[in-house]
Design an enzyme around this catalytic site. Sequence first.
Site, PDB file in Angstrom:
ATOM      1  N   LYS A  55       6.755  14.528  14.711  1.00  0.00           N
ATOM      2  CA  LYS A  55       6.817  15.125  16.049  1.00  0.00           C
ATOM      3  C   LYS A  55       7.107  14.068  17.115  1.00  0.00           C
ATOM      4  O   LYS A  55       7.718  14.374  18.146  1.00  0.00           O
ATOM      5  CB  LYS A  55       5.497  15.826  16.370  1.00  0.00           C
ATOM      6  CG  LYS A  55       5.183  17.016  15.474  1.00  0.00           C
ATOM      7  CD  LYS A  55       6.038  18.210  15.812  1.00  0.00           C
ATOM      8  CE  LYS A  55       5.609  19.434  14.999  1.00  0.00           C
ATOM      9  NZ  LYS A  55       6.310  20.668  15.406  1.00  0.00           N
ATOM     10  N   LYS A  56       6.693  12.831  16.861  1.00  0.00           N
ATOM     11  CA  LYS A  56       6.941  11.760  17.824  1.00  0.00           C
ATOM     12  C   LYS A  56       8.374  11.247  17.770  1.00  0.00           C
ATOM     13  O   LYS A  56       8.750  10.383  18.576  1.00  0.00           O
ATOM     14  CB  LYS A  56       5.964  10.611  17.584  1.00  0.00           C
ATOM     15  CG  LYS A  56       4.545  10.910  18.036  1.00  0.00           C
ATOM     16  CD  LYS A  56       3.624   9.738  17.810  1.00  0.00           C
ATOM     17  CE  LYS A  56       2.242   9.975  18.408  1.00  0.00           C
ATOM     18  NZ  LYS A  56       1.544  11.120  17.827  1.00  0.00           N
ATOM     19  N   LEU A  57       9.181  11.741  16.863  1.00  0.00           N
ATOM     20  CA  LEU A  57      10.612  11.425  16.889  1.00  0.00           C
ATOM     21  C   LEU A  57      11.317  12.173  18.007  1.00  0.00           C
ATOM     22  O   LEU A  57      12.535  12.012  18.181  1.00  0.00           O
ATOM     23  CB  LEU A  57      11.257  11.763  15.547  1.00  0.00           C
ATOM     24  CG  LEU A  57      10.812  10.886  14.361  1.00  0.00           C
ATOM     25  CD1 LEU A  57      11.398  11.407  13.057  1.00  0.00           C
ATOM     26  CD2 LEU A  57      11.225   9.441  14.587  1.00  0.00           C
ATOM     27  N   ASP A 100       1.839   6.432  12.850  1.00  0.00           N
ATOM     28  CA  ASP A 100       1.691   7.799  12.331  1.00  0.00           C
ATOM     29  C   ASP A 100       2.606   8.042  11.133  1.00  0.00           C
ATOM     30  O   ASP A 100       2.214   8.722  10.175  1.00  0.00           O
ATOM     31  CB  ASP A 100       2.000   8.810  13.435  1.00  0.00           C
ATOM     32  CG  ASP A 100       0.819   9.013  14.369  1.00  0.00           C
ATOM     33  OD1 ASP A 100      -0.310   8.729  13.953  1.00  0.00           O
ATOM     34  OD2 ASP A 100       1.020   9.447  15.511  1.00  0.00           O
TER      35      ASP A 100
END
Length: 627
Positions: free
Chosen positions: A143-145, A189
């Site tokens: 999701k942090k991409l 993460d």
Amino acid sequence: MALDVPQERGLGNLDQRYLDGLEVCRFPLLPFLAPLPLDWMYLLYTVMFLGALGIMLGCCYRLSCVAFLCPYWYLLLLDKTSWNNHSYLYGLLGFQLALLGADRYGSVDGLFRPQKRNAHVPLWNYTLLRAQVFIVYFIAGLKKLDADWVGGFSMGTLARHWLFAPFRLVLSEELTSRLVVHGGGLVLDLSAGFLLFFDATRPLALVFVTYFHCMNSQLFSIGMFSYTMLATNGLFCRPEWPRGLVARCPPRLQAWLPSTKPPQPSPDCHYGGRRGRGGLRPRQHLAAAFTILYVLEQLFLPYSHFITQGYNNWTNGLYGYSWDMMVHSRFHQHVKITYRDGLTGEVGYLKPGAFTQSRRWRDHADMLKQYSACLSRLLPRYNVSQPQIYFDVWVSINERFQQRLVDPRVDLVRAPWSPWTPTPWLLPLLVDLSPWRQRLQELEAQLDGHTDTVFIADFPGLHLENFVSEDLGNTSLRVLRGQVLVELVEQQQNHSLQEGQGMQLPAGQYHKVHTVSPEPSCYMYLYVNTTALELEQNLTRLQELRERVRNGTGQSRSPCPLVSPRPPGAHGCPRSALMTLIALRNLALGRPAPERLAQEVAFASWRGEEEEARPETDGGAPRGPEL
């Protein structure tokens, strides 16, 4: 700058005393869920606590799991405003523990049931728990991409925290944000689950993961989540590590601790080779199938928002099971709730959050729909017939322009909503304006310390009604893109502004900014809080005054020194002014020593007595009345 209406205008014909808690709006996931009576809720919390205690001690383990799990999920589904990834994870772990054999070592049940005492645990138990923790890390990394996170816009101000001070010794604040906060969070993460799994990389992973969660416990108010994730580190270590830890304890203490002997065989396990007892039993086939299906379901849910489209907003889906932790930061500038009487047409305003103590409804279409339905049931009790409810929610996500979330022209009481179709009254996120964020930061950097700004983007055909407080004596509007029409309500004047143009706005008055261009308009408010600026200047003068008093130069330029010699015939400051200065000085700079404060108060009192005893003369001539 608060884009809002004054409170006296926003109340309409409703008494605010009745809006602050007499009735409550709730947001259950399932419409038939309702809270129990208060005494039963206390009983429910007691049962859940006893269940958690039983799980920890391994006492009546299965019953304790049920006692914890059922009330917990009931409370979680009862109120969506309490949902987040952490509370969802606790519910999942409770569900898993109810199926696992977590009472085989060091448990109260093992004292009374020898077949459970120090017995093997099936490997699928570890697989299920490890897979769950791995998914939390890995999906959070995926999701942090997101472009906002990679670009450093999700947690833009986090690098200012004191925890990152060591990094700022060698890096600028911007690089600390990009490389340490955003880059480090992304890499950790994505890699934590893999590094914890392998023996060779586990020590390094334990160091970084422990540091990461300890930092999070200080950076965010996330309750027990950081400590829960620290506790899950032991799941990835070898199963015999608790026995090794007990073996290092003194012999006298070991008598009171769980056994260090090798575990006994368990009928729940399948042993290959010589210890094998036939093939796999149906129960073991079922356990393997459940583990595979559960892991697949957990991998699918974070990306299932194409099904539950009614819950989608700018960030897609119900916040809680997506593991998009800290990816989106929001700042609400303005929330207005307007009601209209369906019979009389009378219009009034409600205080945002009336009848509820939560603020999560501002960001979710399903909760806005539930909130409007609740208000439509409650307002008739306050002489509002057939109420129509309109929301105007302004929010900035990840340092973008402030923009509307919902269409303020739609009555949400009668607006359609379904969990399976997109919500038609949600306005889209203006992603085309995302490249402006760099320029907005540059514009803010050019401002002095007393000037603030608010960046606004609005849709064609809509307008923003705003009130400039009298404290904001120097407020102007400047157009960055498109064309707007500024309507000064009290002066009944209209001013058309193109890109690059601006105007001064009168304080203490309403104005409306209409977007008249075919594309969304972008503009900025520049304002100086003159009241705060004046207070700051007065505090600076008080600081200078304190230094003069300390240095024995109180007779300098200060108009009312606290302690100074007075030449004969000169008029000092009145007692009231001296006491006011003393009080302001104490509020701003802290209270001095009691002896010093007593001297100052005595001096002010002596001044007051002297003024009362002095005749009203000036240079020997009688004073007349002052006009």
